[in-house]
Design a protein around this motif. Structure first.
Motif, PDB file in Angstrom:
ATOM      1  N   GLN A 267      33.605  22.157  37.065  1.00  0.00           N
ATOM      2  CA  GLN A 267      33.212  22.202  38.468  1.00  0.00           C
ATOM      3  C   GLN A 267      34.466  22.456  39.313  1.00  0.00           C
ATOM      4  OE1 GLN A 267      31.080  18.442  38.897  1.00  0.00           O
ATOM      5  NE2 GLN A 267      29.146  19.558  38.842  1.00  0.00           N
ATOM      6  N   LYS A 268      34.305  23.298  40.323  1.00  0.00           N
ATOM      7  CA  LYS A 268      35.447  23.772  41.093  1.00  0.00           C
ATOM      8  C   LYS A 268      36.024  22.666  41.984  1.00  0.00           C
ATOM      9  CE  LYS A 268      32.886  28.037  40.926  1.00  0.00           C
ATOM     10  NZ  LYS A 268      31.882  28.852  41.614  1.00  0.00           N
ATOM     11  N   VAL A 269      37.343  22.706  42.148  1.00  0.00           N
ATOM     12  CA  VAL A 269      38.050  21.708  42.943  1.00  0.00           C
ATOM     13  C   VAL A 269      38.695  22.357  44.168  1.00  0.00           C
ATOM     14  CG1 VAL A 269      39.936  20.034  42.952  1.00  0.00           C
ATOM     15  CG2 VAL A 269      38.482  20.266  40.927  1.00  0.00           C
ATOM     16  N   ILE A 270      39.469  23.414  43.935  1.00  0.00           N
ATOM     17  CA  ILE A 270      40.078  24.195  45.015  1.00  0.00           C
ATOM     18  C   ILE A 270      39.757  25.670  44.772  1.00  0.00           C
ATOM     19  CG2 ILE A 270      42.242  24.979  46.055  1.00  0.00           C
ATOM     20  CD1 ILE A 270      43.420  22.273  45.652  1.00  0.00           C
ATOM     21  N   GLU A 271      39.258  26.343  45.813  1.00  0.00           N
ATOM     22  CA  GLU A 271      38.972  27.767  45.727  1.00  0.00           C
ATOM     23  C   GLU A 271      39.831  28.502  46.754  1.00  0.00           C
ATOM     24  OE1 GLU A 271      35.048  25.460  45.088  1.00  0.00           O
ATOM     25  OE2 GLU A 271      36.469  25.606  46.745  1.00  0.00           O
ATOM     26  N   GLU A 272      40.059  29.779  46.499  1.00  0.00           N
ATOM     27  CA  GLU A 272      40.832  30.561  47.462  1.00  0.00           C
ATOM     28  C   GLU A 272      40.335  31.995  47.486  1.00  0.00           C
ATOM     29  OE1 GLU A 272      44.979  31.536  46.280  1.00  0.00           O
ATOM     30  OE2 GLU A 272      44.577  30.239  44.551  1.00  0.00           O
ATOM     31  N   ALA A 273      40.607  32.663  48.613  1.00  0.00           N
ATOM     32  CA  ALA A 273      40.268  34.074  48.763  1.00  0.00           C
ATOM     33  C   ALA A 273      41.358  34.733  49.607  1.00  0.00           C
ATOM     34  CB  ALA A 273      38.900  34.230  49.432  1.00  0.00           C
ATOM     35  N   PRO A 274      41.799  35.936  49.206  1.00  0.00           N
ATOM     36  CA  PRO A 274      41.414  36.654  47.989  1.00  0.00           C
ATOM     37  C   PRO A 274      42.099  36.058  46.759  1.00  0.00           C
ATOM     38  CG  PRO A 274      43.110  37.874  49.162  1.00  0.00           C
ATOM     39  CD  PRO A 274      42.741  36.707  50.046  1.00  0.00           C
ATOM     40  N   ALA A 275      41.726  36.542  45.568  1.00  0.00           N
ATOM     41  CA  ALA A 275      42.354  36.062  44.334  1.00  0.00           C
ATOM     42  C   ALA A 275      43.796  36.549  44.278  1.00  0.00           C
ATOM     43  CB  ALA A 275      41.578  36.561  43.123  1.00  0.00           C
ATOM     44  N   PRO A 276      44.751  35.665  44.070  1.00  0.00           N
ATOM     45  CA  PRO A 276      46.159  36.094  44.063  1.00  0.00           C
ATOM     46  C   PRO A 276      46.453  37.039  42.900  1.00  0.00           C
ATOM     47  CG  PRO A 276      45.949  33.813  43.318  1.00  0.00           C
ATOM     48  CD  PRO A 276      44.611  34.221  43.831  1.00  0.00           C
ATOM     49  N   GLY A 277      47.222  38.074  43.198  1.00  0.00           N
ATOM     50  CA  GLY A 277      47.677  38.986  42.158  1.00  0.00           C
ATOM     51  C   GLY A 277      46.669  40.009  41.699  1.00  0.00           C
ATOM     52  N   LEU A 278      45.510  40.048  42.300  1.00  0.00           N
ATOM     53  CA  LEU A 278      44.491  41.014  41.889  1.00  0.00           C
ATOM     54  C   LEU A 278      44.788  42.366  42.542  1.00  0.00           C
ATOM     55  CD1 LEU A 278      41.875  40.599  40.146  1.00  0.00           C
ATOM     56  CD2 LEU A 278      40.613  40.730  42.284  1.00  0.00           C
ATOM     57  N   SER A 279      44.881  43.407  41.730  1.00  0.00           N
ATOM     58  CA  SER A 279      45.183  44.727  42.279  1.00  0.00           C
ATOM     59  C   SER A 279      43.961  45.298  42.983  1.00  0.00           C
ATOM     60  CB  SER A 279      45.614  45.677  41.161  1.00  0.00           C
ATOM     61  OG  SER A 279      44.506  45.979  40.308  1.00  0.00           O
ATOM     62  N   GLU A 280      44.201  46.244  43.875  1.00  0.00           N
ATOM     63  CA  GLU A 280      43.096  46.893  44.576  1.00  0.00           C
ATOM     64  C   GLU A 280      42.182  47.609  43.599  1.00  0.00           C
ATOM     65  OE1 GLU A 280      42.016  46.766  47.600  1.00  0.00           O
ATOM     66  OE2 GLU A 280      43.612  45.454  48.305  1.00  0.00           O
ATOM     67  N   GLU A 281      42.762  48.157  42.549  1.00  0.00           N
ATOM     68  CA  GLU A 281      41.962  48.868  41.549  1.00  0.00           C
ATOM     69  C   GLU A 281      41.000  47.918  40.842  1.00  0.00           C
ATOM     70  OE1 GLU A 281      42.623  51.626  37.531  1.00  0.00           O
ATOM     71  OE2 GLU A 281      44.316  50.609  38.490  1.00  0.00           O
ATOM     72  N   VAL A 282      41.514  46.771  40.390  1.00  0.00           N
ATOM     73  CA  VAL A 282      40.658  45.803  39.699  1.00  0.00           C
ATOM     74  C   VAL A 282      39.649  45.204  40.670  1.00  0.00           C
ATOM     75  CG1 VAL A 282      40.619  43.591  38.477  1.00  0.00           C
ATOM     76  CG2 VAL A 282      42.370  45.290  37.931  1.00  0.00           C
ATOM     77  N   ARG A 283      40.081  44.969  41.903  1.00  0.00           N
ATOM     78  CA  ARG A 283      39.164  44.426  42.914  1.00  0.00           C
ATOM     79  C   ARG A 283      37.953  45.352  43.091  1.00  0.00           C
ATOM     80  NH1 ARG A 283      42.615  43.320  46.879  1.00  0.00           N
ATOM     81  NH2 ARG A 283      42.566  41.096  46.385  1.00  0.00           N
ATOM     82  N   GLU A 284      38.207  46.635  43.191  1.00  0.00           N
ATOM     83  CA  GLU A 284      37.103  47.581  43.365  1.00  0.00           C
ATOM     84  C   GLU A 284      36.238  47.651  42.110  1.00  0.00           C
ATOM     85  OE1 GLU A 284      36.208  52.211  44.660  1.00  0.00           O
ATOM     86  OE2 GLU A 284      38.275  51.461  44.599  1.00  0.00           O
ATOM     87  N   GLN A 285      36.874  47.605  40.932  1.00  0.00           N
ATOM     88  CA  GLN A 285      36.102  47.636  39.689  1.00  0.00           C
ATOM     89  C   GLN A 285      35.174  46.422  39.591  1.00  0.00           C
ATOM     90  OE1 GLN A 285      39.046  47.826  36.590  1.00  0.00           O
ATOM     91  NE2 GLN A 285      39.495  50.009  36.901  1.00  0.00           N
ATOM     92  N   MET A 286      35.702  45.251  39.907  1.00  0.00           N
ATOM     93  CA  MET A 286      34.880  44.035  39.858  1.00  0.00           C
ATOM     94  C   MET A 286      33.786  44.090  40.914  1.00  0.00           C
ATOM     95  SD  MET A 286      37.713  41.033  39.150  1.00  0.00           S
ATOM     96  CE  MET A 286      36.552  39.790  38.665  1.00  0.00           C
ATOM     97  N   GLY A 287      34.125  44.578  42.107  1.00  0.00           N
ATOM     98  CA  GLY A 287      33.137  44.676  43.175  1.00  0.00           C
ATOM     99  C   GLY A 287      31.995  45.595  42.802  1.00  0.00           C
TER     100      GLY A 287
END
Length: 667
Positions: free
Chosen positions: A236-256
């Motif tokens: 179960q989550k304790v601390i969440e953040e946005a955006p994910a640190p270190g995520l490249s724009e390329e991977v972000r678009e692929q995941m999206g």
């Protein structure tokens, strides 16, 4: 747009939905149980309807009662929040039958994602990357174990109908498999009335990254970027953040795009979250899709400037999405810390009690508090122990993290054990600051995250002693108001003829006792105190404030917040909340029960199962019985080698915290 909605939930999410509805001019109807008659969400709503007794199964999970409340109040739609009925396809169908709009996805989408096994099959057809695993219909232990053996350990057992870490077990070796499967099935059946399991290869250092998606009825779909939810306990989550640190724009678009493909594969509508396991090499795997608004949605709101609840209202009422993909931008960084009533030092055991003192950080453009409780409210055994969500934002991650640490220091609660100090330790951890995180973060950094208050508690003894003395004087003065104010018998200044004005007492803090001696002194009109403790003498001047103490110790002036209970008080310091109690010896205490090896219930809960028989010889650490409390299982184990001579409760019994559970004869 709707003119009136009913909120089929409670606590902070109900209050959160009410806030947006009120801003949009939509009237709200709350529902409540016996335990929530005076709850915050009840008082905030325009109307409220009683739906049953305190246990959720008798109230918030009673779909027909919720429907009846909506019809009675002429509500046009129902917002389910999260948990309870939010992902219940039968409830969604019931809304349709009664011409009520369900503010969420359609029935087929809920059913498609309601089973993790079915969801995997659908995602596989939609070319969404999957973690290797088995999610078939054959549920024989032999076949599931065969797949686990073939994948190689560790593996992860998961309830097909599950969520929130329920019915989930890590299995690290073949020898553990049978007992882990039995425990996961038992927990899944208790939580979801379903014990179908799936097994996946357990990735040892993944990050938990999820994509917020939104779809309307006109084939429009967008993703509102990602959240990193890797810091977890008990899955179960304790601390969440946005955006994910270190995520490249390329991977972000692929995941999206993968998340949108997942949503479109099931004809989705409304707010949803597609969860992935992400590895630092850029690979990611579909984990599950939550067909509802997530607990951590505020961090997405903070970095996009969008109100996701408003989006839900607009899509459910037949409007198109407010924005298209190219209109959405990431602005800054946000964190959310979940404030729970729980004890991190006791394996995050949920806590109950009364919020005798509650002071939150000041809300502004950088700090937001989503809560459903107020000072004086009870944290009940019947529901999730979340007190609030603390959300912070700033223009980059390091600045936002500094905001989080500062806000946690100003979140002050007394009366219930909380995880606030633990959250501060996480936010102050060097690895976390460097974004060196994965789903095993807490286990990896136990030594630094679970350290006891490491500062010099003794330096706060003069403050505690001064507070005790000034409080006694204040209480004494209140007593004289109804009696003779000149009577010497009401004096509380330790005056003695030809002797110093001395007060001697003991304080208890962190399981240690401290001898305290306070001498009252005066120079002209100036009164001060000489406080002696631990071989040191402190020159102290103090003044009681409404919420604490203004004090000068050896020339160091400071102001502290103090919350008092009947027999103790807490000083909120840089070390966290330090609780002191003035020691009063109980001369009637008996040692008759000193040798009793009986075991006690850690908190209020329900007995799920007894695992041994009366008379059985057991070994130290062997599981004896299982309790369920606040949605979590707690295993009671043998404290030593010995024999169980009697069980005091049977399966299904409700048990008060602190009650003796069984009689145990140690060798």
């Amino acid at each position: 747009m709707f003119s009136k909605i009913l909120i089929a939930n409670r606590g902070e999410i109900a209050c959160r939905v009410i806030e947006t509805a009120r801003r949009m001019g939509i009237k709200t109807v709350a529902v409540y149980s016996d335990a929530d008659r005076h709850a915050m969400h009840v008082t905030l709503a325009d109307e409220a309807v009683y739906i049953g007794e305190a246990p959720a199964k008798d109230s918030y999970l009673q779909g027909q009662k919720v429907i009846d409340a909506a019809l009675k109040t002429n509500a046009q739609a129902i917002h389910p929040g999260y948990g309870f009925l939010s992902e219940n396809a039968e409830f969604c169908r019931l809304c349709q039958t009664n011409n009520l709009t369900f503010i969420g996805p359609p029935v087929p989408a809920i059913e498609a994602m309601g089973s993790k096994s079915a969801a995997k099959a659908i995602m596989e057809k939609a070319n969404v990357p999957l973690v290797p695993g088995y999610h078939g219909e054959d549920q024989s232990e032999a076949l599931i174990k065969q797949h686990a053996d073939a994948m190689g350990y560790p593996v992860l057992l998961k309830a097909a109908a599950g969520g929130g870490g329920k019915g989930m077990r890590q299995v690290w070796s073949e020898e553990e498999f049978s007992s882990a499967l039995a425990a996961a099935k038992r927990e899944s059946m208790a939580a979801f009335n379903d014990d179908v399991m799936l097994v996946e290869k357990y990735l040892t250092q993944p990050r938990h990254v999820e994509i917020q998606v939104f779809c309307d009825n006109f084939d429009n779909a967008v993703y509102l970027f990602e959240r990193d939810c890797s810091v977890q306990r008990r899955h179960q989550k304790v601390i969440e953040e946005a955006p994910a640190p270190g995520l490249s724009e390329e991977v972000r678009e692929q995941m999206g795009q993968a998340a949108i493909a997942a949503a479109k594969a099931i004809g989705y509508r409304g707010a949803g979250t597609v969860e992935f396991l992400y590895e630092n090499d850029g690979s990611f795997y579909f984990m599950e899709m939550n067909t509802r608004l997530q607990v951590e949605h505020p961090v997405t709101e903070m970095i996009t400037g969008q109100d996701l609840v408003e989006w839900q209202f607009r899509v459910a009422s037949g409007e198109t999405l407010p924005l298209q993909q190219d209109d959405l931008k990431i602005n800054g960084h946000a964190f959310e810390a979940r404030i729970y009533a729980e004890d991190p030092d006791q394996d995050f055991l949920p806590a109950t009690g009364t919020l005798n003192f509650l002071k939150t950080p000041t809300e502004n453009a950088h700090v937001r508090v989503d809560t459903g409780v107020r000072q004086g409210d009870d944290v009940s055994v019947y529901y999730d122990p979340m007190i609030a969500k603390l959300i912070v934002w700033d223009e980059d991650r390091s600045k936002a993290l500094a905001r989080l640490r500062g806000a946690l220091k100003h979140y002050q609660i007394q009366g219930v054990t909380t995880n606030i100090d633990f959250l501060y330790n996480v936010a102050s951890n060097d690895a976390f600051a460097n974004a060196d995180i994965d789903t095993s973060f807490i286990e990896k950094h136990q030594q630094s995250l679970f350290n006891e208050q490491s500062g010099d508690i003794e330096s706060y003894l003069p403050l505690a002693a001064t507070y005790v003395l000034l409080s006694q004087k204040r209480d004494n003065q209140a007593l004289t108001s109804a009696n003779d104010p000149y009577s010497p018998w009401h004096n509380n200044n330790a005056w003695r003829a030809n002797e110093k004005n001395l007060h001697k007492f003991e304080l208890n803090a962190m399981s240690e006792r401290y001898d305290i001696e306070v001498e009252e002194c005066r120079e002209g009109e100036q009164q001060y105190y000489l406080v002696k403790c631990q071989g040191q003498t402190y020159d102290v001047q103090g003044q009681l404030l409404d919420d604490g103490l203004l004090v000068t110790v050896n020339g160091h002036r400071q102001q502290v917040v103090i919350a008092a209970q009947q027999h103790s008080f807490s000083i909120f310091t840089d070390l966290g909340a330090i609780t002191f109690a003035k020691v009063v010896e109980d001369f009637n205490a008996s040692d008759d029960n000193a040798g009793d090896a009986g075991l006690q219930a850690p908190m209020n809960g329900t007995l799920i199962a007894t695992l041994v028989e009366v008379g059985d010889e057991v070994s130290k650490g062997q599981a004896l019985m299982i309790m369920e409390a606040m949605k979590m299982e707690h295993t009671i184990v043998a404290p030593a080698n010995g024999k169980v001579s009697e069980f005091y409760y049977q399966s299904g019994d409700m048990i008060d915290g602190g009650s003796a559970l069984l009689a145990f004869d140690a060798e």
